[in-house]
Structures are given as structure tokens and as C-alpha cells.
Design a protein around this motif. Sequence first.
Motif, mmCIF file in Angstrom:
data_model
loop_
_atom_site.group_PDB
_atom_site.id
_atom_site.type_symbol
_atom_site.label_atom_id
_atom_site.label_comp_id
_atom_site.label_asym_id
_atom_site.label_seq_id
_atom_site.Cartn_x
_atom_site.Cartn_y
_atom_site.Cartn_z
ATOM 1 N N THR A 120 0.825 -1.210 0.000
ATOM 2 C CA THR A 120 0.000 0.000 0.000
ATOM 3 C C THR A 120 0.860 1.261 0.000
ATOM 4 O O THR A 120 0.592 2.210 -0.735
ATOM 5 C CB THR A 120 -0.933 0.020 1.224
ATOM 6 N N ASN A 121 1.900 1.288 0.832
ATOM 7 C CA ASN A 121 2.783 2.453 0.926
ATOM 8 C C ASN A 121 3.961 2.273 -0.036
ATOM 9 O O ASN A 121 4.759 1.345 0.114
ATOM 10 C CB ASN A 121 3.321 2.618 2.348
ATOM 11 N N TRP A 122 4.076 3.196 -0.988
ATOM 12 C CA TRP A 122 5.125 3.088 -2.002
ATOM 13 C C TRP A 122 6.071 4.293 -1.946
ATOM 14 O O TRP A 122 5.644 5.430 -1.761
ATOM 15 C CB TRP A 122 4.517 3.011 -3.401
ATOM 16 N N THR A 123 7.357 4.012 -2.124
ATOM 17 C CA THR A 123 8.356 5.064 -2.275
ATOM 18 C C THR A 123 9.271 4.677 -3.436
ATOM 19 O O THR A 123 9.019 3.689 -4.138
ATOM 20 C CB THR A 123 9.159 5.278 -0.986
ATOM 21 N N THR A 124 10.326 5.450 -3.647
ATOM 22 C CA THR A 124 11.211 5.188 -4.789
ATOM 23 C C THR A 124 12.661 5.481 -4.432
ATOM 24 O O THR A 124 12.957 6.292 -3.534
ATOM 25 C CB THR A 124 10.794 6.031 -6.011
ATOM 26 N N ILE A 125 13.558 4.822 -5.151
ATOM 27 C CA ILE A 125 14.980 5.164 -5.180
ATOM 28 C C ILE A 125 15.357 5.241 -6.649
ATOM 29 O O ILE A 125 15.270 4.244 -7.376
ATOM 30 C CB ILE A 125 15.860 4.117 -4.467
ATOM 31 N N ARG A 175 17.392 4.561 4.791
ATOM 32 C CA ARG A 175 16.219 5.429 4.950
ATOM 33 C C ARG A 175 14.941 4.680 4.591
ATOM 34 O O ARG A 175 13.927 4.807 5.280
ATOM 35 C CB ARG A 175 16.375 6.664 4.073
ATOM 36 N N VAL A 176 14.975 3.895 3.527
ATOM 37 C CA VAL A 176 13.799 3.104 3.152
ATOM 38 C C VAL A 176 13.521 2.035 4.197
ATOM 39 O O VAL A 176 12.365 1.816 4.592
ATOM 40 C CB VAL A 176 14.001 2.475 1.763
ATOM 41 N N MET A 177 14.572 1.387 4.692
ATOM 42 C CA MET A 177 14.388 0.328 5.684
ATOM 43 C C MET A 177 13.804 0.869 6.985
ATOM 44 O O MET A 177 13.098 0.158 7.707
ATOM 45 C CB MET A 177 15.720 -0.385 5.945
ATOM 46 N N ASP A 178 14.092 2.132 7.282
ATOM 47 C CA ASP A 178 13.585 2.753 8.508
ATOM 48 C C ASP A 178 12.211 3.396 8.328
ATOM 49 O O ASP A 178 11.659 3.962 9.273
ATOM 50 C CB ASP A 178 14.572 3.814 9.005
ATOM 51 N N SER A 179 11.670 3.322 7.110
ATOM 52 C CA SER A 179 10.391 3.971 6.823
ATOM 53 C C SER A 179 9.244 2.963 6.899
ATOM 54 O O SER A 179 9.441 1.783 7.202
ATOM 55 C CB SER A 179 10.431 4.595 5.419
ATOM 56 N N ASP A 180 8.051 3.447 6.588
ATOM 57 C CA ASP A 180 6.874 2.583 6.558
ATOM 58 C C ASP A 180 6.611 2.012 5.167
ATOM 59 O O ASP A 180 5.524 1.487 4.904
ATOM 60 C CB ASP A 180 5.637 3.369 7.012
ATOM 61 N N ALA A 181 7.580 2.116 4.294
ATOM 62 C CA ALA A 181 7.387 1.648 2.920
ATOM 63 C C ALA A 181 7.112 0.148 2.880
ATOM 64 O O ALA A 181 7.704 -0.632 3.631
ATOM 65 C CB ALA A 181 8.619 1.971 2.086
ATOM 66 N N GLU A 182 6.211 -0.224 1.996
ATOM 67 C CA GLU A 182 5.921 -1.641 1.729
ATOM 68 C C GLU A 182 6.312 -2.028 0.308
ATOM 69 O O GLU A 182 6.517 -3.204 0.011
ATOM 70 C CB GLU A 182 4.432 -1.913 1.928
#
Length: 407
Positions: free
Chosen positions: A168-173, A220-227
Motif C-alpha cells: 500500500t505504501n510506495w516510495t522510490t529510489i 532510509r527506506v528500511m527505517d520507513s513505513d514503505a511496503e
Amino acid sequence: MQAFSIKPLLIAMTAAGTLGAATISQAEDPIRIGGIYILSGSAATYGEFAQRGIDLAVEEINADGGILGRDIEMLYEDSQGKASVAIQAARKLVFSEDAAALVGLDSSGVAQGMVPTMPSLQKPLIITHAATPDVTGELCNPFTYRISVNVAQNMKAAAMVAAETNATNWTTIGPDYAFGYQSWEFFGDYLKDINPDVNLMSETNFPRFGAEDFTPFIDRVMDSDAEGVLISVWGGDLVNFIRQANNRGFFDQGLELMFTVGAATEVLSALGDEMPEGVHLSTRYWYEGYDNDLNEHFVSAYMDAYDSPPSYNAQGAYSAIYAYKQAMEAAGTTDGSAVAEALSGMSMEAANGTVTFREGDNQAMVSPNWGVSGPMHSEHGIRTLTNLQIFEGESVARSIEETGCKL
């Protein structure tokens, strides 16, 4: 008896002989095509693989009589990943080296800078790699074509794959230039259209192209709520990213990971079994994905020549040379304007099926490939692609109106 002067006759004979020699010489001169790729630095393997595909096509075409009875001669220039360098290279190839046509460009940023200069050169350019939609969108012109998948096409396919996951929660690198930003923008827009409930996180990550240390972005991604994470890092940067991500335990977090060019065989060959299993990988062409005679020939010839499976960049560059052959023979000339006009709307058979340069924006209707990294290939030393999905080009393409192209 009238005096007869031999001088005018000698002049006429000399002129006729000179004209005849020039005509013969022109007919025998090779058709020069200029290739502009990144040939140095962390992304140099992409230029190398493109050269392989081009050289294979040139060898085949020349052995079969060339184009219009003339051999092809390739001239290569290193863009260094810089628009200014690519522009100077294009001018050199056209004005000093008499190139009849151009192929190339690996970087979206380079393409954005160079494409507006093409009308002044009056020579066609077929882009074989750079994916920014702008060059067949708002920056389009009658001399610029693309034979490979663009960001918008690939990200619509990516969104369709992502919508089938539970994330549900998406981010990017992604790289800190057009390719990274546009990949995230198109992916997010398409994913929201399919599933309005997804959350596109504001905490995004854009390391500079050529960065050596990706660990701050990984952490930073590992510490976030990203799924779910869309990763558009590519080339040597992607190889470094994967190795550092392995060291950080990134692939043990249960994230849905989508690598927009992760199935490039340049990357897979460099990584071997360091590429993790079970992650989503995309490529513009997967060499085992197409069941047709041309693909069988291309893969076999490439493997024989280079002892490695072909990449999408090699296939696109290979096909671009054959596109010029078809267009020049249809036009009956190598004149830049005539060849560019012949390319418009032209369909050709290629290793990845029927390819059509769409009238209206000059973007090829080609198929993005998405799969999941599987076991190591027993012969080729790279990850296989399982659950392979090949998306029809027309089904993921924007309309001409949506592209913003006005030819």
C-alpha cells in the motif's frame, strides 16, 4: 580546311571522365551512420552492448549487399553522459564525418538536451535506449524517432504489476535527473488510477547518477513505513546498489521491490547470483521471451559472436540499423529528410515482434517486459525471469494528445 582544336575536346573528355569517376566513387562510398553512446564511466557497458548489436547488424547487412548497393560504415562517439558532449559529437558526425543518420543515446538527460538540435542537422536520429517521454512528446520533431520502450509505457506496465501486490505504501529510489523523477511520477499516476487507496510517500530518494554510496538511501527506506519500492537506478549504479543492499539486509525486509531496468543482461551478468531471487525485474526486451524466427536468429548469432545473452540495448541498436536499411531502401536515397519521412508510420519485423513507428509522435509501439527473478540460468550464468509478462505496446502507450507531441 577548317582548323580543328583538340583542347575543347580534351576538356570535355576530362570533365566527363571526372564526372563518371565521381559517380562511381559516390556509388561505392559507404553509408556512414554515427552512434552516440556512453562509452566510459559506470554506464559504459550499455554503450558496449549497443555497439555489439550494431556491429552484428552491420556485418549481416554488408554481407548481404549493404543498403542501396553500398556498405555501412559505423562511426562511434562517447557522449560521456553529457548533453553538451553529445551535441558536439552529433555535429562532428554530420558535418565533418558525413554521417547520413544517427543512432544512440543512453541518458534521458542527454536526450532532452540533444533532440531539439536534430532539425538543424537535417538527419534522422533513432534513439535506442534513453527513455524520457519528452523526446517523443513535447520535444518531438520530424527527425527524432525511438525504437525502444519509453518511461510512460514501462511505468504503466509497472503499475499494473504493482497493483497485483499487497503493498500500500510506495516510495522510490532513482537517479537524480529526468529518468528517476519521471519514472516515479508516471508510476504513481498510473498506480493511483488503478488503485486510489495506495499511498505515494513523500519520503523519496534520488541519489546522484554515478553515486558510489547508496547506503544512506537504503537505510532510509528500511527505517520507513514503505511496503513497496520502485527502483530506477541503472547500469553500474544498479550493480553497486544491489551489492550494498545485500550487505544491509535490504532484501530480507519483505518489501515489494520493482527494478525498472533490473533485467538488463549487462546488470545480471555483472551480478550473477548476487541478484536476489523473488524481486520484480523489467527489461525492454527479454531474449527468451519471443517465439519467432528473427528472435531465434538474433539470439543465436549474438551468442555465437559474444558468448553471452543479448541485452535489450543490443537488440534495440541491432534493430535500429535494420530500420535504417528498410527506410533508406523505401526512400531510394540516404537523404536525411527523405529517410526521416520514410520512417514515419513504418512497420518492421524485429526480434521482439512487429515494431511500428507511430505517426504523430515517432514512438515505437513496443512491448515492456516484466518478470520475477528466478533461479540461475544453468548455461548463461544470470538469473532467469519467471512469471514473464509481455505487455502489448499499444495497450500501455499514451494517446498522441497525451504525449504533447505536435509534429
